[in-house]
Design a protein around this motif. Structure first.
Motif, PDB file in Angstrom:
ATOM      1  N   ASN A  94       0.814  -1.214   0.000  1.00 55.57           N
ATOM      2  CA  ASN A  94       0.000   0.000   0.000  1.00 55.57           C
ATOM      3  C   ASN A  94       0.849   1.266   0.000  1.00 55.57           C
ATOM      4  N   LYS A  95       2.153   1.100   0.079  1.00 53.01           N
ATOM      5  CA  LYS A  95       3.044   2.253   0.124  1.00 53.01           C
ATOM      6  C   LYS A  95       3.879   2.351  -1.145  1.00 53.01           C
ATOM      7  N   THR A  96       4.304   3.570  -1.451  1.00 46.41           N
ATOM      8  CA  THR A  96       5.234   3.832  -2.542  1.00 46.41           C
ATOM      9  C   THR A  96       6.561   4.243  -1.924  1.00 46.41           C
ATOM     10  N   TYR A  97       7.616   3.537  -2.269  1.00 43.51           N
ATOM     11  CA  TYR A  97       8.923   3.774  -1.676  1.00 43.51           C
ATOM     12  C   TYR A  97       9.788   4.598  -2.625  1.00 43.51           C
ATOM     13  N   VAL A  98      10.375   5.655  -2.087  1.00 41.02           N
ATOM     14  CA  VAL A  98      11.227   6.532  -2.896  1.00 41.02           C
ATOM     15  C   VAL A  98      12.519   6.815  -2.128  1.00 41.02           C
ATOM     16  N   MET A 101      16.908   4.195 -10.918  1.00 39.98           N
ATOM     17  CA  MET A 101      16.171   5.338 -11.466  1.00 39.98           C
ATOM     18  C   MET A 101      14.720   5.339 -10.999  1.00 39.98           C
ATOM     19  N   SER A 102      14.123   4.167 -10.927  1.00 39.41           N
ATOM     20  CA  SER A 102      12.701   4.102 -10.557  1.00 39.41           C
ATOM     21  C   SER A 102      12.478   4.488  -9.099  1.00 39.41           C
ATOM     22  N   TYR A 103      13.430   4.146  -8.238  1.00 33.15           N
ATOM     23  CA  TYR A 103      13.295   4.478  -6.815  1.00 33.15           C
ATOM     24  C   TYR A 103      13.864   5.861  -6.477  1.00 33.15           C
ATOM     25  N   ALA A 104      14.820   6.335  -7.289  1.00 31.19           N
ATOM     26  CA  ALA A 104      15.490   7.610  -7.003  1.00 31.19           C
ATOM     27  C   ALA A 104      15.374   8.527  -8.214  1.00 31.19           C
ATOM     28  N   PRO A 105      14.205   9.131  -8.410  1.00 31.42           N
ATOM     29  CA  PRO A 105      13.940   9.872  -9.647  1.00 31.42           C
ATOM     30  C   PRO A 105      14.766  11.138  -9.838  1.00 31.42           C
ATOM     31  N   TYR A 106      15.382  11.660  -8.781  1.00 30.03           N
ATOM     32  CA  TYR A 106      16.172  12.876  -8.914  1.00 30.03           C
ATOM     33  C   TYR A 106      17.671  12.599  -8.966  1.00 30.03           C
ATOM     34  N   LYS A 107      18.076  11.381  -8.898  1.00 30.42           N
ATOM     35  CA  LYS A 107      19.493  11.045  -8.811  1.00 30.42           C
ATOM     36  C   LYS A 107      20.132  11.039 -10.199  1.00 30.42           C
ATOM     37  N   ALA A 108      21.219  11.777 -10.345  1.00 25.84           N
ATOM     38  CA  ALA A 108      21.907  11.885 -11.634  1.00 25.84           C
ATOM     39  C   ALA A 108      22.759  10.674 -11.946  1.00 25.84           C
ATOM     40  N   VAL A 109      23.368  10.093 -10.924  1.00 24.05           N
ATOM     41  CA  VAL A 109      24.385   9.057 -11.120  1.00 24.05           C
ATOM     42  C   VAL A 109      23.942   7.871 -11.966  1.00 24.05           C
ATOM     43  N   PRO A 110      22.776   7.270 -11.710  1.00 18.21           N
ATOM     44  CA  PRO A 110      22.425   6.101 -12.527  1.00 18.21           C
ATOM     45  C   PRO A 110      22.328   6.401 -14.009  1.00 18.21           C
ATOM     46  N   ASP A 169      23.824  -6.267 -19.347  1.00 18.96           N
ATOM     47  CA  ASP A 169      22.381  -6.366 -19.095  1.00 18.96           C
ATOM     48  C   ASP A 169      22.083  -6.309 -17.604  1.00 18.96           C
ATOM     49  N   ARG A 170      22.887  -6.989 -16.827  1.00 20.63           N
ATOM     50  CA  ARG A 170      22.689  -6.965 -15.370  1.00 20.63           C
ATOM     51  C   ARG A 170      22.939  -5.566 -14.818  1.00 20.63           C
ATOM     52  N   ALA A 171      23.968  -4.921 -15.322  1.00 20.96           N
ATOM     53  CA  ALA A 171      24.255  -3.550 -14.879  1.00 20.96           C
ATOM     54  C   ALA A 171      23.092  -2.627 -15.217  1.00 20.96           C
ATOM     55  N   ALA A 172      22.580  -2.743 -16.435  1.00 23.56           N
ATOM     56  CA  ALA A 172      21.463  -1.892 -16.866  1.00 23.56           C
ATOM     57  C   ALA A 172      20.225  -2.129 -16.011  1.00 23.56           C
ATOM     58  N   ASP A 173      19.987  -3.383 -15.648  1.00 23.92           N
ATOM     59  CA  ASP A 173      18.821  -3.700 -14.812  1.00 23.92           C
ATOM     60  C   ASP A 173      18.936  -3.032 -13.442  1.00 23.92           C
ATOM     61  N   CYS A 174      20.107  -3.101 -12.832  1.00 25.27           N
ATOM     62  CA  CYS A 174      20.309  -2.446 -11.531  1.00 25.27           C
ATOM     63  C   CYS A 174      20.136  -0.940 -11.628  1.00 25.27           C
TER      64      CYS A 174
END
Length: 258
Positions: free
Chosen positions: A93-97, A159-168, A149-154
């Motif tokens: 029920n929660k959205t984690y960011v 990106m999905s959890y940290a929408p403001y993070k530049a590094v990924p 492929d594994r690197a891209a998946d991580c």
């Protein structure tokens, strides 16, 4: 030009842990050889808050192990960190960011409210930045092993959890370049730089983003844009050897008629 490909370098400082994909600078003109020299770097800084804060020490330890070349041990340690986070992030029920700075978390909540998204403030839970760091380190290890492929998946998960993070996005540019996807890499670096500027990344992070962007611009043949990117990076980090080497390399390319 270096033909050896990217090498891993890790510098430990009292206030931060800096992780770098960088080229060997043993050649007079090091820099770019088919995008093998793409540099990405980021600071693993103490986060202001969020669930799972006790995992920061384990992530920092994993970075130290990577610096010693003990990738398998670090990889296993990071798996344990991610398992522990999974136990903390199990409420459907929660959205984690994930945000390093409290101000970014508050901005995210405000933007959700303005956009009238279905995310209610009570449903959004902030996760400690060490979660994103762990995913980034997993990607770093995978890319060091050329497991693209594994690197891209991580990185996609980060990106999905940290929408403001530049590094990924910068790391993803590195991965895409390694796969010969120059145009996609360029867009990823552009996104990373935009996020770094928009959300107050350090001068070092912004300079790194510009150097990655410049390398991507060289790869697609836009040398003038690349010169601007490296020159701007030098305004943030005067005397940086990677940027100076790349500018010298560009001059060689121009002399050859490219």
């Amino acid at each position: 030009m270096s033909k050896s490909g990217g090498t891993i370098g890790i510098a430990l400082a009292s206030v931060a842990l800096v992780v770098i994909h960088a080229v060997s600078l043993g050649q007079d003109l090091g820099a770019n050889s088919n995008m093998q020299s793409v540099e990405t770097a980021y600071l693993l800084q103490a986060s202001a808050g969020g669930v799972g804060a006790d995992q920061q020490e384990s992530v920092s330890r994993a970075v130290e192990l990577i610096g010693k070349g003990q990738l398998a041990t670090a990889d296993s340690m990071l798996d344990g960190v991610l398992i522990r986070f999974a136990g903390l992030m199990n409420d459907t029920n929660k959205t984690y960011v994930c945000f390093r700075e409290t101000k970014d978390f508050r901005q995210f909540l405000d933007e959700c409210q303005k956009k009238q998204t279905p995310l209610a403030r009570s449903q959004v839970t902030r996760v400690h930045d060490s979660f994103a760091q762990a995913l980034q380190m997993k990607a770093f290890i995978a890319s060091s092993r050329k497991e693209w492929d594994r690197a891209a998946d991580c990185l996609s998960k980060t990106m999905s959890y940290a929408p403001y993070k530049a590094v990924p996005h910068l790391e993803m540019g590195y991965v895409l370049n390694a796969q010969g996807k120059a145009q996609e890499a360029l867009e990823s670096h552009k996104k990373g730089y935009a996020l770094a500027v928009a959300h107050g990344a350090t001068r070092t992070e912004q300079a790194v983003a510009l150097r990655g962007l410049g390398c991507a611009q060289i790869e697609i043949g836009d040398l003038e844009a690349a010169v601007k990117s490296f020159t701007k990076s030098l305004e943030l980090e005067p005397g940086n050897k990677l940027a100076l080497n790349e500018l010298q390399y560009i001059e060689q390319l121009k002399a050859r008629g490219r």
